[in-house]
Design an enzyme around this catalytic site. Structure first.
Site, PDB file in Angstrom:
ATOM      1  N   SER A  71      50.830 -19.990  27.585  1.00  0.00           N
ATOM      2  CA  SER A  71      49.621 -20.261  27.503  1.00  0.00           C
ATOM      3  C   SER A  71      49.330 -19.922  25.746  1.00  0.00           C
ATOM      4  O   SER A  71      47.997 -20.005  25.368  1.00  0.00           O
ATOM      5  CB  SER A  71      48.672 -19.293  28.347  1.00  0.00           C
ATOM      6  OG  SER A  71      48.993 -17.942  28.141  1.00  0.00           O
ATOM      7  N   ASP A 361      40.170 -12.781  25.803  1.00  0.00           N
ATOM      8  CA  ASP A 361      40.265 -12.649  27.584  1.00  0.00           C
ATOM      9  C   ASP A 361      41.082 -11.438  27.966  1.00  0.00           C
ATOM     10  O   ASP A 361      41.751 -10.542  27.397  1.00  0.00           O
ATOM     11  CB  ASP A 361      40.300 -13.901  28.236  1.00  0.00           C
ATOM     12  CG  ASP A 361      41.576 -14.557  28.124  1.00  0.00           C
ATOM     13  OD1 ASP A 361      42.705 -13.940  27.517  1.00  0.00           O
ATOM     14  OD2 ASP A 361      41.867 -15.696  28.346  1.00  0.00           O
ATOM     15  N   HIS A 364      44.749 -12.923  26.253  1.00  0.00           N
ATOM     16  CA  HIS A 364      45.011 -13.696  24.915  1.00  0.00           C
ATOM     17  C   HIS A 364      44.249 -13.048  23.794  1.00  0.00           C
ATOM     18  O   HIS A 364      42.881 -12.747  24.108  1.00  0.00           O
ATOM     19  CB  HIS A 364      44.643 -15.017  25.086  1.00  0.00           C
ATOM     20  CG  HIS A 364      45.218 -15.736  26.436  1.00  0.00           C
ATOM     21  ND1 HIS A 364      44.922 -15.857  27.693  1.00  0.00           N
ATOM     22  CD2 HIS A 364      46.577 -16.036  26.200  1.00  0.00           C
ATOM     23  CE1 HIS A 364      45.841 -16.351  28.498  1.00  0.00           C
ATOM     24  NE2 HIS A 364      46.772 -16.718  27.479  1.00  0.00           N
TER      25      HIS A 364
END
Length: 400
Positions: A71, A361, A364
């Protein structure tokens, strides 16, 4: 109020898991970016607005950029997969060039976006987000998938994801298409001159080791587990080398012990990082750097660099005021203490200004942090975190 919001957000989360993969029409390039460009935005906000940036047309420094990872560099792969690990709705992408979610786990750009522009290339498309034609892949492909790990089963509880082994198989398919289209020698020349960016491994801790899947923590001490991960990476880098890959940037792990999720889970009293987790990360980065140095000496004509994201990220955390950040522990988007309990699911959960936050978040970083890290990878602008050289030095060395 918070309870009702939480119920609605959980409903959205559950329904998203059952969404069928669709061919979403998501832009992969910045609006107005025609051909190769290099830009130096003055701020995160400016870099998100094509009207405020200066675009300089230059010959590319590398023919293509290929991305393998999780991610941290997924640019839309998981939009096409049935999974909980999706960033296909606002507020993700709100500060991106298009101000729309693209699948990037950030409010704006991810590091490979900045590096593509430094190389004089457009943003590369996700493997599942392009037509499969050579024309679409000639400047590079992003195979990264959120939730993916070095270990095949890492992240499996999130749903479908494309593991490291599967991503390399996808690149193998791309390589074969190049050979059929342009011939074996031209394909080999293209691949050997291109840059490969590998950023993976965080999910082997978040979704495997720290969760103690299959009682792994009782079977492997952190040192043995890190050696195991490094041995897999060593073989996969060799596999890429055998496919004519010669220029590789291998990223270490960030300080996930400082991530809002673990600050919440481990009940950090005032935002102090969780040393137990960070010590494991530092150990893996040490093992990986040693592994990369060995491979660099062994693989003839290769140029492989290791970039210690932990060092670069800790420099930002320790010197946050110098970088313009005044929120170091709380995420911009989420619920709970440090906004680390519930993941970012709706615009109402996000702060108004992400540019002064380090974390976007639960796990990240913000676009602003991604830009700083990309600058360090490119030319060590803020701090040296790549060894034995940075990406610009690697490109210059091979072009000399």
């Amino acid at each position: 109020m918070e309870v009702s919001l939480l119920v609605s957000l959980i409903t959205i989360l559950i329904s998203s898991f059952f969404l069928q993969p669709t061919a979403l029409q998501i832009p992969q390039e910045p609006i107005g970016l025609a051909g190769p460009a290099i830009l130096r935005p003055s701020s995160s906000a400016a870099s998100s607005n094509p009207a405020t940036r200066s675009v300089l047309q230059t010959p590319p420094l590398a023919p293509a950029l290929f991305v393998i990872g999780d991610s941290s560099v997924d640019c839309g792969t998981n939009n096409f997969l049935p999974t909980l690990a999706r960033a296909d709705r606002l507020p993700y992408g709100r500060d991106f060039d298009t101000h729309r979610p693209t699948g990037r786990f950030s409010n704006g750009r991810i590091p490979v976006d900045y590096l593509a522009l430094r190389l004089g290339l457009p943003f590369v498309p996700s493997h599942l987000g392009q037509s499969g034609s050579v024309e679409d892949m000639i400047h590079g492909v992003n195979y990264a998938s959120a939730g993916a790990g070095i270990i095949f089963t890492s992240g499996s509880e999130l749903g479908q994801r494309i593991s490291l082994t599967q991503q390399i198989q996808q690149f193998t398919d791309t390589h074969q298409k190049f050979m059929l289209s342009m011939g074996e020698q031209d394909a080999a020349d293209l691949i050997s001159s291109s840059v490969f960016y590998i950023s993976i491994g965080i999910n082997d801790y978040i979704h495997y080791y720290l969760r103690n899947v299959s009682d792994v923590r009782n079977l492997y001490l952190p040192w043995a587990f890190n050696q195991f991960l490094a041995s897999i990476m060593r073989q996969q880098i060799k596999n890429l080398y055998n496919l004519n890959v010669r220029k590789m940037v291998v990223m270490g792990l960030p300080p996930i012990g400082c991530a809002p999720h673990y600050l919440w889970q481990y009940k950090s009293s005032s935002g102090e990082c969780i040393e137990e987790i960070n010590n494991m990360v530092m150990e893996l980065n040490f093992v990986m750097r040693y592994t990369i140095e060995q491979l660099g000496r062994k693989l003839r004509y290769s140029s492989i660099i290791f970039c210690d994201v932990f060092e670069g990220s800790m420099d930002i955390l320790k010197n946050h005021e110098r970088y313009g950040f005044n929120v170091t522990a709380d995420a911009c988007c989420g619920l709970g203490k440090y906004r680390g309990w519930i993941m970012c699911l709706a615009p109402e959960m996000a702060c108004g200004n992400a540019s002064n936050h380090i974390w976007w978040d639960q796990f990240h970083p913000t676009d602003a942090v991604n830009e700083i890290l990309a600058e360090n990878i490119w030319n060590s602008l803020h701090t040296k975190m790549c060894f034995p050289m940075n990406l610009k030095e690697m490109i210059t060395k091979k072009r000399a």
